[in-house]
Design a protein around this motif. Sequence first.
Motif, PDB file in Angstrom:
ATOM      1  N   ALA A 261      18.255  26.406  47.810  1.00 47.12           N
ATOM      2  CA  ALA A 261      17.415  25.209  47.883  1.00 47.12           C
ATOM      3  C   ALA A 261      16.941  24.734  46.515  1.00 47.12           C
ATOM      4  N   LYS A 262      16.999  25.597  45.512  1.00 54.59           N
ATOM      5  CA  LYS A 262      16.521  25.216  44.184  1.00 54.59           C
ATOM      6  C   LYS A 262      17.284  24.021  43.624  1.00 54.59           C
ATOM      7  N   LYS A 263      18.583  23.942  43.958  1.00 57.09           N
ATOM      8  CA  LYS A 263      19.401  22.812  43.494  1.00 57.09           C
ATOM      9  C   LYS A 263      20.238  22.208  44.634  1.00 57.09           C
ATOM     10  N   ASN A 264      19.863  22.515  45.863  1.00 56.05           N
ATOM     11  CA  ASN A 264      20.633  22.027  47.014  1.00 56.05           C
ATOM     12  C   ASN A 264      22.119  22.366  46.875  1.00 56.05           C
ATOM     13  N   VAL A 265      22.373  23.601  46.511  1.00 56.49           N
ATOM     14  CA  VAL A 265      23.749  24.055  46.324  1.00 56.49           C
ATOM     15  C   VAL A 265      24.395  24.356  47.667  1.00 56.49           C
ATOM     16  N   LYS A 266      25.660  23.986  47.796  1.00 56.87           N
ATOM     17  CA  LYS A 266      26.446  24.354  48.973  1.00 56.87           C
ATOM     18  C   LYS A 266      27.177  25.660  48.646  1.00 56.87           C
ATOM     19  N   LEU A 267      27.000  26.669  49.479  1.00 61.14           N
ATOM     20  CA  LEU A 267      27.672  27.951  49.308  1.00 61.14           C
ATOM     21  C   LEU A 267      28.763  28.076  50.367  1.00 61.14           C
ATOM     22  N   VAL A 268      29.987  28.306  49.907  1.00 68.79           N
ATOM     23  CA  VAL A 268      31.129  28.430  50.810  1.00 68.79           C
ATOM     24  C   VAL A 268      31.769  29.794  50.598  1.00 68.79           C
ATOM     25  N   ARG A 269      31.981  30.518  51.694  1.00 65.47           N
ATOM     26  CA  ARG A 269      32.691  31.792  51.619  1.00 65.47           C
ATOM     27  C   ARG A 269      33.950  31.670  52.494  1.00 65.47           C
ATOM     28  N   PRO A 270      35.012  31.065  51.932  1.00 59.94           N
ATOM     29  CA  PRO A 270      36.181  30.776  52.754  1.00 59.94           C
ATOM     30  C   PRO A 270      37.128  31.959  52.883  1.00 59.94           C
ATOM     31  N   THR A 271      37.909  31.947  53.930  1.00 61.50           N
ATOM     32  CA  THR A 271      39.049  32.839  54.053  1.00 61.50           C
ATOM     33  C   THR A 271      40.247  31.972  54.398  1.00 61.50           C
ATOM     34  N   LEU A 272      41.362  32.249  53.782  1.00 57.01           N
ATOM     35  CA  LEU A 272      42.533  31.390  53.901  1.00 57.01           C
ATOM     36  C   LEU A 272      42.925  31.128  55.342  1.00 57.01           C
ATOM     37  N   VAL A 273      42.934  32.169  56.160  1.00 58.08           N
ATOM     38  CA  VAL A 273      43.475  32.031  57.520  1.00 58.08           C
ATOM     39  C   VAL A 273      42.756  30.956  58.325  1.00 58.08           C
ATOM     40  N   ASN A 274      41.474  30.717  58.047  1.00 60.65           N
ATOM     41  CA  ASN A 274      40.733  29.720  58.807  1.00 60.65           C
ATOM     42  C   ASN A 274      40.987  28.284  58.339  1.00 60.65           C
ATOM     43  N   TYR A 275      41.727  28.125  57.251  1.00 63.39           N
ATOM     44  CA  TYR A 275      42.156  26.793  56.820  1.00 63.39           C
ATOM     45  C   TYR A 275      43.567  26.472  57.307  1.00 63.39           C
ATOM     46  N   ILE A 276      44.323  27.487  57.709  1.00 64.16           N
ATOM     47  CA  ILE A 276      45.719  27.262  58.087  1.00 64.16           C
ATOM     48  C   ILE A 276      46.033  27.854  59.464  1.00 64.16           C
ATOM     49  N   THR A 277      45.031  27.887  60.337  1.00 66.98           N
ATOM     50  CA  THR A 277      45.193  28.478  61.664  1.00 66.98           C
ATOM     51  C   THR A 277      46.253  27.751  62.483  1.00 66.98           C
ATOM     52  N   GLU A 278      46.226  26.444  62.448  1.00 66.59           N
ATOM     53  CA  GLU A 278      47.195  25.640  63.201  1.00 66.59           C
ATOM     54  C   GLU A 278      48.467  25.449  62.378  1.00 66.59           C
ATOM     55  N   ARG A 279      49.601  25.408  63.051  1.00 69.92           N
ATOM     56  CA  ARG A 279      50.892  25.233  62.368  1.00 69.92           C
ATOM     57  C   ARG A 279      50.880  23.986  61.485  1.00 69.92           C
ATOM     58  N   GLU A 280      50.302  22.904  61.976  1.00 72.44           N
ATOM     59  CA  GLU A 280      50.265  21.655  61.214  1.00 72.44           C
ATOM     60  C   GLU A 280      49.494  21.828  59.910  1.00 72.44           C
ATOM     61  N   PHE A 282      49.031  24.684  58.272  1.00 79.48           N
ATOM     62  CA  PHE A 282      49.831  25.567  57.413  1.00 79.48           C
ATOM     63  C   PHE A 282      50.952  24.793  56.729  1.00 79.48           C
ATOM     64  N   VAL A 283      51.666  23.986  57.493  1.00 79.90           N
ATOM     65  CA  VAL A 283      52.784  23.228  56.929  1.00 79.90           C
ATOM     66  C   VAL A 283      52.300  22.220  55.898  1.00 79.90           C
ATOM     67  N   GLU A 284      51.198  21.538  56.199  1.00 78.36           N
ATOM     68  CA  GLU A 284      50.688  20.527  55.270  1.00 78.36           C
ATOM     69  C   GLU A 284      50.345  21.148  53.917  1.00 78.36           C
ATOM     70  N   ARG A 285      49.547  22.195  53.927  1.00 78.89           N
ATOM     71  CA  ARG A 285      49.107  22.781  52.662  1.00 78.89           C
ATOM     72  C   ARG A 285      50.247  23.525  51.950  1.00 78.89           C
ATOM     73  N   THR A 286      51.109  24.202  52.701  1.00 78.72           N
ATOM     74  CA  THR A 286      52.212  24.922  52.082  1.00 78.72           C
ATOM     75  C   THR A 286      53.225  23.953  51.475  1.00 78.72           C
ATOM     76  N   SER A 287      53.512  22.876  52.175  1.00 78.63           N
ATOM     77  CA  SER A 287      54.445  21.878  51.651  1.00 78.63           C
ATOM     78  C   SER A 287      53.923  21.270  50.359  1.00 78.63           C
ATOM     79  N   GLU A 288      52.629  20.961  50.347  1.00 73.34           N
ATOM     80  CA  GLU A 288      52.025  20.410  49.128  1.00 73.34           C
ATOM     81  C   GLU A 288      52.138  21.406  47.978  1.00 73.34           C
ATOM     82  N   LEU A 289      51.844  22.676  48.262  1.00 66.27           N
ATOM     83  CA  LEU A 289      51.890  23.706  47.228  1.00 66.27           C
ATOM     84  C   LEU A 289      53.307  23.886  46.686  1.00 66.27           C
TER      85      LEU A 289
END
Length: 331
Positions: A261-280, A282-289
């Motif tokens: 709250a001191k600077k209204n910081v957003k804290l994110v603790r991501p794990t890859l699998v939760n960004y690419i759970t759906e095939r679509e 996974f394909v979108e991000r992998t194709s871009e990479l």
Amino acid sequence: MTSIPKTMKGVRFHSTGDSSVLRLETDIPVPAPGETEVLVDLDYAGVNFIDTYQRGGLYPIKLPATSGREGAGHIVQIGDKVPSSYDLHVGDAVAVFAQGTMAQYVAAPATSAMKLPASVSTRIGAAVMLQGLTAWTMVKDAHRVEKGQCILVQAAAGGTGGLLVQMCKHLGAAVIGTVSTTQKAELARRHGCDYVILYKDQSVQDEVTRLTEGKGCHAVLSGIGKSTFAADLACTRRRGTLVSYGNSSGAITDLKILDLAKKNVKLVRPTLVNYITEREEFVERTSELLDLIAKGAVRVELGGEYGLDTLAAAQDDLTGQKTTGKLIVKL
């Protein structure tokens, strides 16, 4: 069709602990692919911190377990219910994001298998499915990096850090990188860092404050964990984002939610699998990479090649900060 053996070599662990629990076994049954899986004859696998977290017990896993979370090779068998829309065929060169890649074969979910373009080898493909996708989803999903932003990348000479630097520069940001040695500083600059901080000799927080005229960074991307968390938070500007994606120094245990709250910081603790759970997804991000790699916008720096018989040494080299770039195992 290539004959598939009944057994294979692989590295497994039957209990958690240090690298001494890793065992090279020569009689592991070759897995039969399930209805929605593909069996891949692997050429290479990538070494990652998550392998050490699983081996050490930080990330629970059913034992005995075969090490490894990414690899690349050629499809030798396809499950009966793999959709034709996935465009996966026997003989295709693919990269996979799957458990158990420190072995000659892996049965990988078809949802996490991607055909490699001709310009990307299986050697490079194996090196990017975890670190590369992790880095790309961090700059696209965890915090959308944009032109004109200032980003702090911790461990900028490492496998993930080096990719993050290149991706942030590709997206138009200025990058401050931290490293431990002058040799690593040179590598971080080659990746594209605008400024490099030698954290053993300089205060990261003081240098970031100076370089940003007291504002801090729009985002801090850190896989270090416990030892840098306080500084990571201090280096994040008002309304900025702290992306904490790893635990190389240990898991964070002293978070006080009101500190955000001191600077209204957003804290994110991501794990890859939760960004690419759906095939679509996974394909979108992998194709871009893979497109970035094929075009040369992102270069994969290989820091060392090992064999299955030296996987323990590879993991120790990684955790002991003895390496730069990406470590791979030839299978």
